[in-house]
Design a protein around this motif. Structure first.
Motif, short mmCIF file in Angstrom:
data_model
loop_
_atom_site.label_atom_id
_atom_site.label_comp_id
_atom_site.label_asym_id
_atom_site.label_seq_id
_atom_site.Cartn_x
_atom_site.Cartn_y
_atom_site.Cartn_z
N PHE A 51 29.39 -2.77 -31.29
CA PHE A 51 30.66 -2.28 -30.71
C PHE A 51 31.28 -3.37 -29.82
O PHE A 51 32.47 -3.67 -29.94
CB PHE A 51 30.43 -0.99 -29.91
CG PHE A 51 30.48 0.26 -30.75
CD1 PHE A 51 29.63 0.44 -31.82
CD2 PHE A 51 31.41 1.26 -30.47
CE1 PHE A 51 29.68 1.59 -32.61
CE2 PHE A 51 31.47 2.42 -31.25
CZ PHE A 51 30.61 2.57 -32.31
N ASP A 52 30.46 -3.93 -28.94
CA ASP A 52 30.98 -4.92 -27.99
C ASP A 52 31.58 -6.12 -28.70
O ASP A 52 32.61 -6.66 -28.28
CB ASP A 52 29.87 -5.38 -27.03
CG ASP A 52 29.45 -4.27 -26.07
OD1 ASP A 52 30.15 -3.22 -26.03
OD2 ASP A 52 28.43 -4.42 -25.37
N TYR B 50 23.49 -1.22 -31.64
CA TYR B 50 24.82 -0.59 -31.79
C TYR B 50 25.76 -0.98 -30.66
O TYR B 50 26.95 -1.19 -30.86
CB TYR B 50 24.69 0.93 -31.95
CG TYR B 50 24.36 1.29 -33.39
CD1 TYR B 50 25.25 0.97 -34.41
CD2 TYR B 50 23.15 1.87 -33.73
CE1 TYR B 50 24.96 1.25 -35.74
CE2 TYR B 50 22.85 2.15 -35.06
CZ TYR B 50 23.76 1.84 -36.06
OH TYR B 50 23.47 2.10 -37.37
N LYS B 51 25.20 -1.11 -29.45
CA LYS B 51 26.05 -1.55 -28.33
C LYS B 51 26.62 -2.93 -28.66
O LYS B 51 27.82 -3.18 -28.52
CB LYS B 51 25.24 -1.59 -27.04
CG LYS B 51 26.08 -1.99 -25.84
CD LYS B 51 25.31 -1.87 -24.54
CE LYS B 51 26.19 -2.11 -23.32
NZ LYS B 51 27.11 -3.23 -23.39
N VAL C 214 28.06 8.67 -31.56
CA VAL C 214 28.50 7.34 -31.12
C VAL C 214 28.17 7.13 -29.64
O VAL C 214 27.62 6.10 -29.24
CB VAL C 214 30.01 7.15 -31.42
CG1 VAL C 214 30.58 5.97 -30.67
CG2 VAL C 214 30.23 7.01 -32.92
N GLU C 215 28.44 8.13 -28.83
CA GLU C 215 28.10 8.06 -27.39
C GLU C 215 26.61 7.77 -27.21
O GLU C 215 26.20 6.92 -26.44
CB GLU C 215 28.40 9.41 -26.70
CG GLU C 215 29.87 9.72 -26.53
CD GLU C 215 30.51 8.94 -25.38
OE1 GLU C 215 29.75 8.38 -24.56
OE2 GLU C 215 31.75 8.86 -25.34
N GLU D 270 35.13 0.69 -28.19
CA GLU D 270 34.42 1.52 -27.21
C GLU D 270 34.12 2.87 -27.83
O GLU D 270 34.89 3.33 -28.69
CB GLU D 270 35.29 1.71 -25.98
CG GLU D 270 35.51 0.38 -25.31
CD GLU D 270 36.03 0.52 -23.91
OE1 GLU D 270 36.15 1.67 -23.43
OE2 GLU D 270 36.31 -0.53 -23.31
N PRO D 271 33.03 3.49 -27.39
CA PRO D 271 32.72 4.81 -27.95
C PRO D 271 33.93 5.74 -27.89
O PRO D 271 34.17 6.49 -28.83
CB PRO D 271 31.58 5.31 -27.05
CG PRO D 271 30.92 4.07 -26.55
CD PRO D 271 31.99 3.03 -26.42
N TYR E 273 25.46 4.23 -28.52
CA TYR E 273 25.93 3.14 -27.67
C TYR E 273 25.01 2.99 -26.45
O TYR E 273 24.70 1.89 -26.03
CB TYR E 273 27.38 3.43 -27.24
CG TYR E 273 28.03 2.26 -26.55
CD1 TYR E 273 28.56 1.20 -27.28
CD2 TYR E 273 28.11 2.21 -25.16
CE1 TYR E 273 29.17 0.12 -26.65
CE2 TYR E 273 28.72 1.14 -24.51
CZ TYR E 273 29.25 0.09 -25.27
OH TYR E 273 29.84 -0.97 -24.63
N LYS E 274 24.56 4.12 -25.96
CA LYS E 274 23.71 4.08 -24.76
C LYS E 274 22.26 3.74 -25.07
O LYS E 274 21.58 3.14 -24.25
CB LYS E 274 23.73 5.47 -24.09
CG LYS E 274 24.94 5.70 -23.24
CD LYS E 274 24.74 6.94 -22.37
CE LYS E 274 26.00 7.76 -22.27
NZ LYS E 274 25.87 9.16 -22.52
#
Ligand code: ADP
Length: 430
Positions: A41-42, A37-38, A27-28, A47-48, A31-32
């Motif tokens: 989530f947003d 995927y960011k 997930v980390e 949040e991750p 997200y980056k």
């Protein structure tokens, strides 16, 4: 080291810890590195850091085939192109192909899960694999090839089609294991029979069959026709290719082990997306826990099955039932949901019929009508009529639909050439 029994028999608690660790890392990373995927989530203010372990997975939105298409071809890759070592694409059974990529490490995982699968199917180092899956963009050919090499087998890269040559190779090269689609295994077995060649003398002992839905009707036919033990291999290119799950040769009929240290499964309600309890049928969803180039969170496969633990057996990993079909392959006949595999099962339970069949769906006077074409060796008209009547009433009793039955002579229904066979001809919208 090839075989990792410690992974396959790892106590569930340890497996969960491994899965949680892999998920939080993933997930980390996603997200980056992957804007899609960011944004996912947003959009829901996730949040991750909110994903602390595998039980938090259901907080994450699904990834769907349309998301893959929207980012065609490379938009969901999580690694730069100079780290990609191979690109595959889905066979495009439904629409535009989806493109997937692998780093060197991903290819090693692919080899490992296919090696595990082959071993569970009965294959051993030193045996020869007749690989009749298509080589090319489809993951089947190269995927099985890599895993067999990793296991220490000699691969015969026959690829699909050219049935006559396949028969020669099976006879002369003496492979102990064959892999192909179940419908192509039927074709091969029929061809041996048609030419009057006994398969008793073949060296082949194990058939590893997948890439399309199949039931025990086909298993029985292939096992008797080729003198093999046939097991199921399941996979899809988006998740890795073949080798996401595999049936053990000593546990046939009880489902296929999902290699859940790499591919975490969920089954969800096809309408609401809510996770379903073990044993309930719904849509299979996968999270790729360890892939680098093309990882997916909660990928909606559209395949219908159930998942469950079966602690009486060899491994601790979860099992999945045979795939009934894809949610988008479900026929709606006069309001009743129907998968062709349901008819296949009834055919299996009705004596005297072969597993060569197809369904023709038409509109007759504005009503949906299904005709089951099925081959049988029975010759006389009376015998055929009796068979048809028996099948018709069994279908009515088990599925609840009245269907026409057309008993065909052996060899008259189209055969698979090695790809995925369409068992349904839906003429309603043409
Ligand atoms: P495509 O979606 O173009 O067919 P793939 O070649 O990746 O692309 O095929 C994956 C799909 O094939 C799965 O999602 C599933 O529907 C089907 N499939 C693969 N293996 C099996 C199996 N053992 N049983 C039933 N269906 C399978």
């Amino acid at each position: 080291m090839l075989y990792k029994p410690s992974i396959e028999t790892m106590p569930l608690e340890k497996l969960r810890a491994l899965q949680s660790q892999r998920l939080t890392d993933l997930v980390e990373r996603l997200y980056k590195t992957v804007p899609f995927y960011k944004a996912q989530f947003d959009a829901i203010r996730l949040e991750p850091g909110d994903i602390k372990n595998i039980d938090d997975l259901s907080k994450i939105p699904f990834t769907r085939k349309t998301d893959l298409r929207d980012h065609y071809p490379y938009g969901l890759f999580a690694k730069p192109m100079d780290q990609i070592r191979r690109i595959h694409a889905s066979s495009g059974t439904t629409g535009k192909p989806t493109v997937v990529g692998y780093t060197q490490n991903d290819l090693e995982i692919f080899d490992e899960v296919v090696a595990r699968s082959l071993l569970a199917a009965g294959a051993r180092p030193g045996m020869k694999l007749h690989n009749a899956y298509g080589y090319g963009l489809f993951t089947g050919g190269l995927g099985m090839h890599g895993g067999a090499t990793r296991l220490g087998m000699a691969v015969i890269p026959v690829s699909g089609g050219m049935t006559e040559r396949q028969l020669t190779i099976l006879q002369d090269f003496k492979p102990e294991v064959i892999c192909c689609t179940p419908s192509y295994a039927q074709t091969l077995s029929d061809e041996f029979a048609r030419r009057g060649i006994s398969t008793k003398d073949l060296a082949v002992q194990f058939a590893v069959l997948g890439a399309e839905p199949w039931t025990d009707a086909i298993r029985d036919q292939v096992e008797a026709g080729l003198h093999v033990q046939a097991t199921n291999i399941y996979g899809l290119s988006e998740i890795i290719g073949p080798g996401v799950s595999q049936e053990d040769v000593d546990e046939k009929g009880t489902g296929s082990y999902i290699w859940e240290d790499h591919f975490f499964p969920e089954v969800v309600d096809k309408d609401t997306g809510d996770p379903l309890p073990y044993g309930e049928e719904g849509v299979l969803v996968f999270t790729t826990l360890s892939k680098q180039a093309f990882p997916l969170l909660r990928y909606w496969t559209n395949d219908i099955c159930s998942i469950y633990y079966d602690h009486s057996h060899k491994r601790t990993h979860i099992k999945m039932s045979a795939i009934k079909g894809r949610a988008d392959d479900m026929l709606i006949i006069r309001g009743v949901n129907l998968f062709h595999t349901q008819v296949e099962e009834v055919i299996h339970n009705t004596g005297g019929l072969s597993a060569n069949y197809r369904l023709i769906v038409e509109k007759v006077q504005n009503m949906d009508q299904v005709t089951v074409e099925v081959e049988s060796d029975q010759r006389t008209t009376v015998e055929n009529e009796n068979l048809a009547a028996g099948l018709k009433s069994k279908i009515k009793a088990t599925i609840g639909l009245s269907m026409q039955i057309d008993i065909k002579a052996p060899g008259s229904i189209p055969r698979s050439e090695g790809g995925k066979l369409g068992r349904v001809l839906d003429k309603r919208n043409v």
